[in-house]
Design a protein around this motif. Structure first.
Motif, PDB file in Angstrom:
ATOM      1  N   ASP A  90      31.883  29.218  30.199  1.00  0.00           N
ATOM      2  CA  ASP A  90      32.151  27.994  29.442  1.00  0.00           C
ATOM      3  C   ASP A  90      33.589  27.549  29.702  1.00  0.00           C
ATOM      4  O   ASP A  90      34.469  27.634  28.833  1.00  0.00           O
ATOM      5  CB  ASP A  90      31.922  28.243  27.944  1.00  0.00           C
ATOM      6  N   VAL A  91      33.836  27.098  30.932  1.00  0.00           N
ATOM      7  CA  VAL A  91      35.168  26.622  31.348  1.00  0.00           C
ATOM      8  C   VAL A  91      34.963  25.369  32.178  1.00  0.00           C
ATOM      9  O   VAL A  91      33.852  25.087  32.648  1.00  0.00           O
ATOM     10  CB  VAL A  91      35.916  27.695  32.179  1.00  0.00           C
ATOM     11  N   PRO A  92      36.036  24.570  32.359  1.00  0.00           N
ATOM     12  CA  PRO A  92      35.910  23.359  33.183  1.00  0.00           C
ATOM     13  C   PRO A  92      35.364  23.665  34.571  1.00  0.00           C
ATOM     14  O   PRO A  92      35.658  24.704  35.146  1.00  0.00           O
ATOM     15  CB  PRO A  92      37.352  22.835  33.254  1.00  0.00           C
ATOM     16  N   GLU A  93      34.582  22.703  35.093  1.00  0.00           N
ATOM     17  CA  GLU A  93      33.901  22.921  36.371  1.00  0.00           C
ATOM     18  C   GLU A  93      34.876  23.187  37.505  1.00  0.00           C
ATOM     19  O   GLU A  93      34.618  24.012  38.384  1.00  0.00           O
ATOM     20  CB  GLU A  93      33.052  21.682  36.708  1.00  0.00           C
ATOM     21  N   GLU A  94      36.052  22.474  37.470  1.00  0.00           N
ATOM     22  CA  GLU A  94      37.010  22.687  38.559  1.00  0.00           C
ATOM     23  C   GLU A  94      37.574  24.110  38.559  1.00  0.00           C
ATOM     24  O   GLU A  94      37.891  24.673  39.612  1.00  0.00           O
ATOM     25  CB  GLU A  94      38.155  21.675  38.486  1.00  0.00           C
ATOM     26  N   ASN A  95      37.689  24.711  37.370  1.00  0.00           N
ATOM     27  CA  ASN A  95      38.137  26.104  37.286  1.00  0.00           C
ATOM     28  C   ASN A  95      37.104  27.052  37.880  1.00  0.00           C
ATOM     29  O   ASN A  95      37.449  28.023  38.558  1.00  0.00           O
ATOM     30  CB  ASN A  95      38.415  26.492  35.830  1.00  0.00           C
ATOM     31  N   LYS A  96      35.837  26.763  37.591  1.00  0.00           N
ATOM     32  CA  LYS A  96      34.771  27.583  38.168  1.00  0.00           C
ATOM     33  C   LYS A  96      34.829  27.547  39.689  1.00  0.00           C
ATOM     34  O   LYS A  96      34.724  28.582  40.366  1.00  0.00           O
ATOM     35  CB  LYS A  96      33.404  27.088  37.703  1.00  0.00           C
ATOM     36  N   MET A  97      35.010  26.343  40.242  1.00  0.00           N
ATOM     37  CA  MET A  97      34.991  26.201  41.695  1.00  0.00           C
ATOM     38  C   MET A  97      36.169  26.911  42.342  1.00  0.00           C
ATOM     39  O   MET A  97      36.041  27.487  43.425  1.00  0.00           O
ATOM     40  CB  MET A  97      34.998  24.720  42.075  1.00  0.00           C
ATOM     41  N   GLU A  98      37.315  26.892  41.673  1.00  0.00           N
ATOM     42  CA  GLU A  98      38.483  27.585  42.222  1.00  0.00           C
ATOM     43  C   GLU A  98      38.254  29.104  42.240  1.00  0.00           C
ATOM     44  O   GLU A  98      38.590  29.788  43.224  1.00  0.00           O
ATOM     45  CB  GLU A  98      39.728  27.263  41.403  1.00  0.00           C
ATOM     46  N   VAL A  99      37.677  29.631  41.175  1.00  0.00           N
ATOM     47  CA  VAL A  99      37.383  31.064  41.124  1.00  0.00           C
ATOM     48  C   VAL A  99      36.368  31.420  42.215  1.00  0.00           C
ATOM     49  O   VAL A  99      36.514  32.433  42.908  1.00  0.00           O
ATOM     50  CB  VAL A  99      36.842  31.461  39.735  1.00  0.00           C
ATOM     51  N   ILE A 100      35.344  30.589  42.373  1.00  0.00           N
ATOM     52  CA  ILE A 100      34.335  30.845  43.397  1.00  0.00           C
ATOM     53  C   ILE A 100      34.952  30.811  44.794  1.00  0.00           C
ATOM     54  O   ILE A 100      34.626  31.644  45.655  1.00  0.00           O
ATOM     55  CB  ILE A 100      33.181  29.824  43.287  1.00  0.00           C
ATOM     56  N   ARG A 101      35.882  29.868  45.034  1.00  0.00           N
ATOM     57  CA  ARG A 101      36.551  29.820  46.335  1.00  0.00           C
ATOM     58  C   ARG A 101      37.334  31.103  46.600  1.00  0.00           C
ATOM     59  O   ARG A 101      37.313  31.643  47.711  1.00  0.00           O
ATOM     60  CB  ARG A 101      37.487  28.611  46.404  1.00  0.00           C
ATOM     61  N   GLN A 102      38.021  31.602  45.567  1.00  0.00           N
ATOM     62  CA  GLN A 102      38.786  32.840  45.714  1.00  0.00           C
ATOM     63  C   GLN A 102      37.851  34.032  45.977  1.00  0.00           C
ATOM     64  O   GLN A 102      38.138  34.890  46.828  1.00  0.00           O
ATOM     65  CB  GLN A 102      39.614  33.102  44.450  1.00  0.00           C
ATOM     66  N   ILE A 103      36.746  34.069  45.230  1.00  0.00           N
ATOM     67  CA  ILE A 103      35.776  35.149  45.421  1.00  0.00           C
ATOM     68  C   ILE A 103      35.199  35.108  46.831  1.00  0.00           C
ATOM     69  O   ILE A 103      35.044  36.141  47.500  1.00  0.00           O
ATOM     70  CB  ILE A 103      34.645  35.058  44.377  1.00  0.00           C
ATOM     71  N   ASN A 104      34.874  33.903  47.305  1.00  0.00           N
ATOM     72  CA  ASN A 104      34.308  33.769  48.647  1.00  0.00           C
ATOM     73  C   ASN A 104      35.294  34.221  49.714  1.00  0.00           C
ATOM     74  O   ASN A 104      34.898  34.818  50.724  1.00  0.00           O
ATOM     75  CB  ASN A 104      33.886  32.328  48.908  1.00  0.00           C
ATOM     76  N   TYR A 105      36.582  33.949  49.496  1.00  0.00           N
ATOM     77  CA  TYR A 105      37.592  34.387  50.460  1.00  0.00           C
ATOM     78  C   TYR A 105      37.662  35.910  50.507  1.00  0.00           C
ATOM     79  O   TYR A 105      37.683  36.518  51.586  1.00  0.00           O
ATOM     80  CB  TYR A 105      38.968  33.819  50.099  1.00  0.00           C
ATOM     81  N   ILE A 106      37.708  36.525  49.333  1.00  0.00           N
ATOM     82  CA  ILE A 106      37.772  37.995  49.278  1.00  0.00           C
ATOM     83  C   ILE A 106      36.508  38.599  49.875  1.00  0.00           C
ATOM     84  O   ILE A 106      36.562  39.598  50.604  1.00  0.00           O
ATOM     85  CB  ILE A 106      37.953  38.465  47.820  1.00  0.00           C
ATOM     86  N   TYR A 107      35.363  37.975  49.591  1.00  0.00           N
ATOM     87  CA  TYR A 107      34.093  38.459  50.147  1.00  0.00           C
ATOM     88  C   TYR A 107      34.119  38.394  51.675  1.00  0.00           C
ATOM     89  O   TYR A 107      33.754  39.355  52.363  1.00  0.00           O
ATOM     90  CB  TYR A 107      32.946  37.609  49.596  1.00  0.00           C
ATOM     91  N   THR A 108      34.560  37.255  52.212  1.00  0.00           N
ATOM     92  CA  THR A 108      34.606  37.087  53.664  1.00  0.00           C
ATOM     93  C   THR A 108      35.546  38.092  54.297  1.00  0.00           C
ATOM     94  O   THR A 108      35.252  38.696  55.336  1.00  0.00           O
ATOM     95  CB  THR A 108      35.054  35.657  54.024  1.00  0.00           C
ATOM     96  N   ARG A 109      36.709  38.304  53.655  1.00  0.00           N
ATOM     97  CA  ARG A 109      37.681  39.258  54.177  1.00  0.00           C
ATOM     98  C   ARG A 109      37.136  40.692  54.120  1.00  0.00           C
ATOM     99  O   ARG A 109      37.301  41.465  55.065  1.00  0.00           O
ATOM    100  CB  ARG A 109      38.976  39.162  53.357  1.00  0.00           C
TER     101      ARG A 109
END
Length: 220
Positions: free
Chosen positions: A32-51
């Motif tokens: 339950d947070v703003p959508e832009e915050n969700k997307m930023e967290v997902i981008r960070q997670i995707n980077y760590i996942y890719t690495r």
């Protein structure tokens, strides 16, 4: 976090990494947070996942693909060559007297030599060839669409390149050579284990007959 990832050895199945990433994204989307915050967290997670996924198939010292990567790539290329009757040559090379290098100059010098030889391999072989650090001072190269006679030219070029590197470590000259064994997939080879064993035997022929040479297995 990235520095910590770089210093770790990973042995995580790809399907498990994919499942973890998918589940984390699903959980974040329920926050339950703003959508832009969700997307930023997902981008960070995707980077760590890719690495993390990259590190799981890469040798940290040389930057080459690691043995785990080799196992999966080799199986695919072996099966593809059998199915389509493609030419396939497997190469194994070993740094000569590597233990002496470590004993004489120290393990940091040994690491330096491994990186230099790996870089020479990357500079010598084709972009379509796959180079792996197999373990210790042993490396494997998969040459697709290449028969044993075509392989001798790049293999000898690589051997001579290493021989003439003229490495210096802490003002001390370090002489480096490699022994090379190569084998083409032939009708007599029924499994990838046989194929790997054959090239391993050929490498040891090169080492036991004087080192700093290339030996090609007979195509039968």
């Amino acid at each position: 976090m990235v520095d910590e990832l770089n210093n770790l050895d990973f042995d995580i199945p790809d399907n498990l990494l994919d499942e973890i990433q998918h589940n984390i994204e699903h959980i974040i989307k329920t926050f339950d947070v703003p959508e832009e915050n969700k997307m930023e967290v997902i981008r960070q997670i995707n980077y760590i996942y890719t690495r993390t996924k990259y590190l799981s198939i890469t040798d940290n010292l040389t930057g080459l693909a690691n043995r785990r990567n080799f196992e999966s790539t080799f199986e695919k290329e072996f099966l593809r060559a059998l199915r389509y009757n493609n030419k396939l040559t497997l190469v194994m090379f070993d740094i000569d007297h590597f233990k002496n290098i470590n004993d004489t100059f120290g393990h940091p010098c040994g690491d330096f030599v491994l990186r230099q030889v790996a870089n020479s391999a990357l500079q010598t072989f084709r972009k379509t060839d796959s180079i792996f650090r197999f373990g210790g001072e042993e490396f494997v190269v998969i040459l697709t669409e290449t028969d044993i006679n075509q392989a001798i030219i790049p293999l000898e070029r690589f051997r001579k390149t290493v021989e003439t590197l003229g490495l210096t470590y802490q003002d001390q000259e370090v002489t480096v050579t490699v022994s090379i064994g190569a084998c083409q997939l032939s009708p007599s080879i029924k499994t990838k284990e046989e194929f790997l064993q054959k090239v391993d035997e050929t490498l040891y022929q090169a080492k036991n007959s004087g080192r700093n040479k290339t030996i090609l297995a007979d195509f039968v």
